[in-house]
Enzyme design. Structure first.
Site, mmCIF file in Angstrom:
data_model
loop_
_atom_site.group_PDB
_atom_site.id
_atom_site.type_symbol
_atom_site.label_atom_id
_atom_site.label_comp_id
_atom_site.label_asym_id
_atom_site.label_seq_id
_atom_site.Cartn_x
_atom_site.Cartn_y
_atom_site.Cartn_z
ATOM 1 N N ASP A 108 65.376 36.408 54.943
ATOM 2 C CA ASP A 108 66.491 35.541 54.554
ATOM 3 C C ASP A 108 67.687 36.375 54.097
ATOM 4 O O ASP A 108 68.838 36.072 54.438
ATOM 5 C CB ASP A 108 66.046 34.578 53.436
ATOM 6 N N ARG B 256 57.239 26.857 64.671
ATOM 7 C CA ARG B 256 57.960 25.573 64.729
ATOM 8 C C ARG B 256 58.507 25.287 66.115
ATOM 9 O O ARG B 256 58.771 26.188 66.884
ATOM 10 C CB ARG B 256 59.159 25.616 63.771
ATOM 11 N N ARG C 73 59.216 23.810 58.374
ATOM 12 C CA ARG C 73 58.058 24.695 58.183
ATOM 13 C C ARG C 73 56.905 23.918 57.557
ATOM 14 O O ARG C 73 55.745 24.170 57.819
ATOM 15 C CB ARG C 73 58.447 25.887 57.298
ATOM 16 N N ASP D 67 43.384 38.561 67.688
ATOM 17 C CA ASP D 67 43.816 37.191 67.984
ATOM 18 C C ASP D 67 42.591 36.391 68.392
ATOM 19 O O ASP D 67 41.562 36.944 68.781
ATOM 20 C CB ASP D 67 44.841 37.210 69.127
ATOM 21 N N ARG E 235 69.420 37.920 57.076
ATOM 22 C CA ARG E 235 70.298 36.951 57.761
ATOM 23 C C ARG E 235 71.612 36.807 57.007
ATOM 24 O O ARG E 235 72.696 36.832 57.599
ATOM 25 C CB ARG E 235 69.582 35.592 57.865
ATOM 26 N N GLY F 120 46.983 37.766 64.742
ATOM 27 C CA GLY F 120 47.900 36.959 65.555
ATOM 28 C C GLY F 120 48.718 37.912 66.416
ATOM 29 O O GLY F 120 49.554 38.653 65.893
ATOM 30 N N ALA F 121 48.412 37.912 67.711
ATOM 31 C CA ALA F 121 49.123 38.830 68.618
ATOM 32 C C ALA F 121 50.178 38.066 69.411
ATOM 33 O O ALA F 121 50.389 38.310 70.593
ATOM 34 C CB ALA F 121 48.127 39.515 69.548
ATOM 35 N N HIS G 45 60.890 29.669 51.132
ATOM 36 C CA HIS G 45 61.387 29.971 52.469
ATOM 37 C C HIS G 45 61.542 28.640 53.199
ATOM 38 O O HIS G 45 60.613 28.138 53.813
ATOM 39 C CB HIS G 45 60.358 30.868 53.165
ATOM 40 N N ASN H 95 48.166 25.078 59.844
ATOM 41 C CA ASN H 95 48.188 26.517 59.552
ATOM 42 C C ASN H 95 47.328 26.875 58.338
ATOM 43 O O ASN H 95 46.773 27.975 58.276
ATOM 44 C CB ASN H 95 49.631 27.004 59.365
#
Ligand code: APR
Length: 311
Positions: free
Chosen positions: A151, A85, A91, A36, A154, A12-13, A178, A98
């Site tokens: 988390d 999202r 999520r 990707d 943050r 995933g780029a 999460h 996904n």
């Protein structure tokens, strides 16, 4: 001398993947391959990154590809492929789409790198790491999610803002899933060893705990078209670094639980020692009754998500 450069593959780029590739290259953690599904994007971003190398003084290679053969024999694989999202989404709303992407990616990766360490980032991450374990069959020390590092970062940021102190002195612990039911632990959070309860009134701690739970959504609301990526990429890179440099950092990560905290057959965030052998140890903290209840609620959320998987 037997020094071999590590090989780090980022699947995933997009925002998270490309920023992670950049940080891994800047920190000279190894050669980086970005892969990707979209043709041209990983190649273009890799070339752009390499053109920053003479200025940033890194001599790692970054390459882009759409062919899994180019990821062969990776030491560490980071899975960020999937949808992010949009405002108003949880999520969990990403789960079905996904899960299919993570299954496909994992099957391709494992064919070429059967002995890698895998870090899953795609959300909902606790469930996606479960999917990746199922389709990779990696031993539990080799597969983990990225969530608690972010988390906790943050939470640490909010505490440093509140007190006007350096974030370097703030240590925090966030366990659980999460998402909205994550479990920030003020009882295991301190500033230079001083428990935050001695420094901050309870109502302000409660506000910061809630802001941490909503941390991802706060960014999504601002960005409108996607989700956070700078702090996620930093969190992933810290996990990669602790593996490739065998740092044995104590980091909260979703890992496979087999009885720890009374939980079985699921991935969820707990404090771990991460080093050259991946997940080297799970630390079992003493929790209050209320914290245990919160953790169990989190676990129920993860279990429910797993039970609804269609892959
Ligand atoms: N194989 C490889 N790459 C894929 C596939 C696939 N099957 N499906 C999608 N991708 C790629 C997309 O082409 C895109 O480049 O994944 C990338 C995702 O990038 P972004 O849309 O920018 O999303 P990002 O913000 O990076 O988030 C990725 O990480 O934090 C989580 O919730 C977030 O699940 C999301 C993931």
């Amino acid at each position: 001398m037997n020094i071999v450069r590590k090989k780090i593959t980022v699947v995933g780029a997009g925002h998270v993947g490309a920023t992670t590739a950049q940080l891994c290259a800047y920190k000279k953690l190894g050669n980086v391959v970005m892969i990707d599904i979209v043709e041209g994007v990983p190649q273009g971003k890799a070339l752009d990154l390499m053109e920053s190398a003479p200025i940033e003084s890194f001599d790692m290679n970054v390459t882009g590809t759409n062919d899994y053969a180019d990821t062969a024999d990776s030491d560490v694989v980071i899975i960020t492929a999937g949808l992010p999202r949009k405002p108003g989404m949880t999520r969990e709303d990403l789960r079905d789409i996904n899960a299919g992407i993570v299954k496909d990616v994992t099957e391709n990766i494992i064919k070429h790198s059967p002995n890698c360490f895998m870090i899953v980032v795609t959300n909902p991450v606790d469930t996606m790491t479960y999917v990746a374990k199922k389709y990779s069959n990696l031993p539990k020390n080799r597969i983990m999610g990225m969530a608690g590092v972010l988390d906790a970062a943050r939470f640490r940021h909010f505490i440093s803002l509140e007190l006007g102190v350096s974030n370097l002195d703030v240590k925090a612990m966030v366990m659980g899933l999460h998402g909205g039911a994550m479990v920030p632990l003020p009882s295991h959070t301190s500033v230079a060893g001083i428990p935050i309860k001695e420094l901050i009134p309870q109502d302000r701690i409660d506000d910061m705990v809630q802001r941490t739970r909503d941390g991802g959504a706060e960014i999504v609301k601002y960005l409108k078209t996607g989700s956070a990526y700078y702090a996620p990429a930093s969190s992933i890179t810290q996990m990669v670094e602790t593996i490739v440099r065998d740092k044995k950092r104590v980091l909260p990560c979703p890992v496979y639980l087999e009885g720890e905290y009374g939980l079985h057959d699921m991935f969820m965030g707990v404090p771990c020692v991460i080093g050259a052998h991946g997940v080297e140890k799970i630390l079992e903290l003493e929790l209050t009754e209320e914290e245990t209840a919160q953790l169990n609620k989190s676990a129920e959320g993860v279990k429910a998500s797993i039970s609804q998987l269609k892959v």
